[in-house]
Write a protein that holds these residues in place. Structure first.
Motif, PDB file in Angstrom:
ATOM      1  N   UNK A  82       0.767  -1.203   0.044  1.00  0.00           N
ATOM      2  CA  UNK A  82      -0.115   0.137   0.080  1.00  0.00           C
ATOM      3  C   UNK A  82       0.987   1.296   0.160  1.00  0.00           C
ATOM      4  N   UNK A  83       2.074   1.206  -0.161  1.00  0.00           N
ATOM      5  CA  UNK A  83       3.028   2.187  -0.385  1.00  0.00           C
ATOM      6  C   UNK A  83       3.251   2.477  -1.726  1.00  0.00           C
ATOM      7  N   UNK A  84       2.559   3.428  -2.482  1.00  0.00           N
ATOM      8  CA  UNK A  84       2.499   3.474  -4.020  1.00  0.00           C
ATOM      9  C   UNK A  84       3.007   4.687  -4.292  1.00  0.00           C
ATOM     10  N   UNK A  85       2.937   5.101  -5.850  1.00  0.00           N
ATOM     11  CA  UNK A  85       3.210   6.125  -6.432  1.00  0.00           C
ATOM     12  C   UNK A  85       2.587   6.235  -7.634  1.00  0.00           C
ATOM     13  N   UNK A  86       2.422   7.408  -8.318  1.00  0.00           N
ATOM     14  CA  UNK A  86       1.768   7.585  -9.488  1.00  0.00           C
ATOM     15  C   UNK A  86       2.578   7.329 -10.528  1.00  0.00           C
TER      16      UNK A  86
END
Length: 445
Positions: A73-77
């Motif tokens: 759940x540690x995401x980036x665009x």
């Protein structure tokens, strides 16, 4: 399992403070402590070369999956192209796991499985065994020879020593574990390098790096000709305290120099930017040599401070997971060295020095660089990592090729490729390329 997950994550969300008073630690530190404590309770002190018991092994596999699930759940665009119903394409932003986690978590999982497989390979009947220290007078004699490891059981081998096939197999297992050790060290070093230096640590530093290093060491680093081995030779590294103290002093001087450059735009008495970078690079090269020469040494004050004050959950998980695997790999290496040392004593009883871990000499600087580079390269290819004792019995055709075995079926062996280690700004290999020279790290300027 669901109840256990709820209990575990409720403690993590409260920062390990179940009183609800709000005095808990940060989420990043709580997760780091959880992984460290889990590894300590499962692996403990690996005193023998033997497979893990089924229950602790299942517990490690299950609970480390729970803790690593946070990284999903540690995401980036990231940009992505999508095709509409009318056939037109458009570019939209979608979420994807953060790049450093996407590249390093699968690699660490693979290294984790490899270490457990190596331990499982010692499950068959072996030519060595263990006895308690005080079983009889003969064991007492062996215990005296291993006084530096008094808490470990004594390794025993046949009076004539190990067979040639077993000895070669153990050497090969040692090389495989060493590959894992180097890879985990590289990942851990990269993660710590990316963490910001805490203000609390900076407040404890003196005003200049010279007072931290001392006159003699400062002169060696700033001299026209620099040899990292010459600097290391000026310090008594016979005990862990002196090694950690040297690391602390050098790291403190590097941080002071960096801080001065950021604040004043210059360093000291008109010292140029190029010279400042060269001195800093020299100090970091010494730190790199110390890390490879003493892989099992305690963490420095700077590393401990970074872990304590870090607020990046993803970095905390990467650091703690790689650190626990590095510790396990070092321990397994040590146990293999103990067996090989016991075997060497049967051939030459005068050898009293422990061969638990190889110690680098002044001639090994280039070897350290090349070995580390080769290991980082192997992670991006399919290379060997496992073999059985049967492979070393009888003649073999060709050479032993190294490959990462994911699974095996009757049709053959399925190969799996480990993801390359990812970094944000500059990598561990950038420092390796400049080791031993007097030039400034190119990637940092």
């Amino acid at each position: 399992d669901m109840d256990m997950v709820k209990e575990k994550f409720s403690k993590l969300l409260l920062g390990e403070d179940m009183s609800g008073s709000g005095k808990g630690v940060s989420s990043a530190l709580a997760l780091s402590n959880a992984i460290t404590n889990l590894a300590a309770s499962v692996f403990g002190e690996q005193r023998r070369l033997q497979p893990m018991a089924p229950e602790p092994k299942a517990r490690w596999t299950k609970e480390i999956d729970w803790l690593l699930s946070v990284t999903d759940f540690i995401v980036e665009f990231v940009p992505s192209r999508q095709v509409a119903e009318d056939g037109s394409t458009m570019e939209v932003m979608i979420t994807q796991q953060r790049r450093d986690l996407l590249m390093n978590i699968p690699a660490l999982r693979k290294l984790d499985g490899m270490l457990l497989d190596y331990l499982d390979s010692f499950g068959d009947k072996q030519e060595f065994w263990y006895v308690k220290k005080n079983d009889n007078e003969s064991e007492k004699g062996d215990a005296a020879e291993q006084s530096d490891k008094w808490w470990l059981p004594t390794v025993k081998v046949p009076p004539e020593g190990l067979s040639d096939s077993t000895r070669r197999w153990l050497q090969h297992q040692k090389e495989l574990v060493n590959q894992v050790l180097k890879a985990t060290m590289a990942i851990n070093a990269n993660v710590l390098m990316e963490m910001d230096v805490p203000e609390a640590y900076m407040e404890t530093l003196p005003k200049n790096g010279k007072s931290t290093l001392g006159d003699s060491m400062y002169k060696l680093i700033t001299d026209d000709y620099f040899n990292p081995e010459e600097l290391i030779a000026t310090v008594d590294l016979s005990n862990e305290y002196n090694i950690v103290d040297l690391k602390n002093r050098i790291e403190a001087s590097v941080v002071i120099w960096q801080k001065k450059m950021q604040r004043d735009g210059k360093w000291g008495h008109g010292v140029s930017h190029e010279k400042r970078g060269r001195f800093e690079g020299r100090a970091e090269n010494v730190l790199l040599l110390l890390k490879h020469r003493f892989p099992g040494i305690s963490q420095s004050a700077l590393d401990i401070s970074k872990i304590q004050y870090n607020r990046d959950v993803g970095s905390a998980i990467l650091e703690s997971y790689s650190r626990t695997l590095e510790s396990l790999a070092y321990t397994v290496m040590s146990r293999i060295e103990d067996v090989l040392h016991a075997d060497s004593l049967t051939q030459d009883p005068k050898q009293g020095d422990s061969l638990r871990m190889p110690i680098l000499t002044s001639d090994d600087t280039d070897t350290v660089v090349q070995d580390a580079k080769d290991e980082m390269g192997r992670l991006g290819r399919m290379e060997p990592v496992n073999s059985t004792l049967f492979d070393y019995v009888g003649p073999r055709d060709g050479t032993i090729e190294t490959m990462i075995l994911e699974s095996q079926d009757p049709q053959g062996k399925k190969l799996s490729k480990v993801s390359k280690i990812g970094t944000k700004r500059y990598s561990y290999l950038d420092k390796l390329e400049n080791l031993g020279g007097a030039r400034s790290p190119i990637s940092r300027h």
